[in-house]
Design an enzyme around this catalytic site. Structure first.
Site, PDB file in Angstrom:
ATOM      1  N   ASP A 180      -2.579   3.530   1.443  1.00  0.00           N
ATOM      2  CA  ASP A 180      -2.861   3.934   0.070  1.00  0.00           C
ATOM      3  C   ASP A 180      -4.208   4.631   0.033  1.00  0.00           C
ATOM      4  O   ASP A 180      -5.098   4.323   0.832  1.00  0.00           O
ATOM      5  CB  ASP A 180      -2.882   2.712  -0.848  1.00  0.00           C
ATOM      6  CG  ASP A 180      -1.501   2.107  -1.054  1.00  0.00           C
ATOM      7  OD1 ASP A 180      -0.520   2.866  -1.064  1.00  0.00           O
ATOM      8  OD2 ASP A 180      -1.421   0.882  -1.222  1.00  0.00           O
ATOM      9  N   ASP A 236       4.387   6.268  -3.685  1.00  0.00           N
ATOM     10  CA  ASP A 236       4.380   5.411  -4.874  1.00  0.00           C
ATOM     11  C   ASP A 236       4.472   6.248  -6.147  1.00  0.00           C
ATOM     12  O   ASP A 236       5.163   5.879  -7.100  1.00  0.00           O
ATOM     13  CB  ASP A 236       3.103   4.565  -4.929  1.00  0.00           C
ATOM     14  CG  ASP A 236       2.952   3.634  -3.742  1.00  0.00           C
ATOM     15  OD1 ASP A 236       3.976   3.243  -3.139  1.00  0.00           O
ATOM     16  OD2 ASP A 236       1.798   3.290  -3.418  1.00  0.00           O
TER      17      ASP A 236
END
Length: 171
Positions: free
Chosen positions: A131, A150
């Protein structure tokens, strides 16, 4: 002989109707993996760079699911979330075949599928999801870091909900 021709024609048609949606998923996967590789090469784990007053780039690892759900478990979650991703992709492909004419639905499914595959690739290759997008809003604090996969899953989910609400309101 006519049966073979109609079978070939039907399977060819199904493949061609899947092609644009698989292409969208492939673009999501490509963008996701390129951005993750770039961040991995430019940052060290935990490093954060301020971009704006509400957005940073940061290298973070998520061994769990959304919002780091189950990230502190012993490692079984890697296989669990990988299996969920693979099952989701198989289900989405069947839905794309059945509903090829519903453009918004197929866009939603293609985005979700591309995001799911992007995160499955991370889990298989690294044991965690990379991330790097970090939004924060003053006293509200930081939103959990996320990535392109995401984002595609989120946008796909929003499109799916909108499409379903629109369809229900037509009836």
């Amino acid at each position: 002989m006519a049966t073979k021709k109609s079978t070939f024609s039907a399977s060819s048609k199904a493949r061609s109707s899947l092609t644009p949606w698989l292409g969208i998923a492939a673009i999501v996967i490509l963008l996701d993996q390129i951005t993750k590789i770039t961040i991995e090469r430019l940052f060290v784990y935990g490093e954060e760079r301020v971009v704006t007053s509400f957005f940073n780039l940061v290298l973070a690892y998520n061994r769990g699911a959304a919002f780091s759900f189950l990230s502190n478990e012993s490692g079984w979650q890697r296989y669990f979330f990988t299996a969920i991703g693979v099952i989701a992709v198989v289900f989405i492909i069947t839905q794309l075949r059945k509903n090829a004419g519903q453009r918004m639905f197929c866009w939603a499914m293609a985005l979700i599928m591309g995001g799911a595959i992007g995160n499955v690739i991370d889990r298989l290759a690294y044991g965690h999801v990379i991330d790097f997008l970090d939004f924060h809003f003053g006293s509200l604090g930081h939103f959990p870091a996320f990535n392109i996969a995401d984002s595609a899953i989120f946008i796909g989910a929003v499109l799916f909900i909108y499409d379903e609400l629109r369809r229900v309101n037509k009836n």
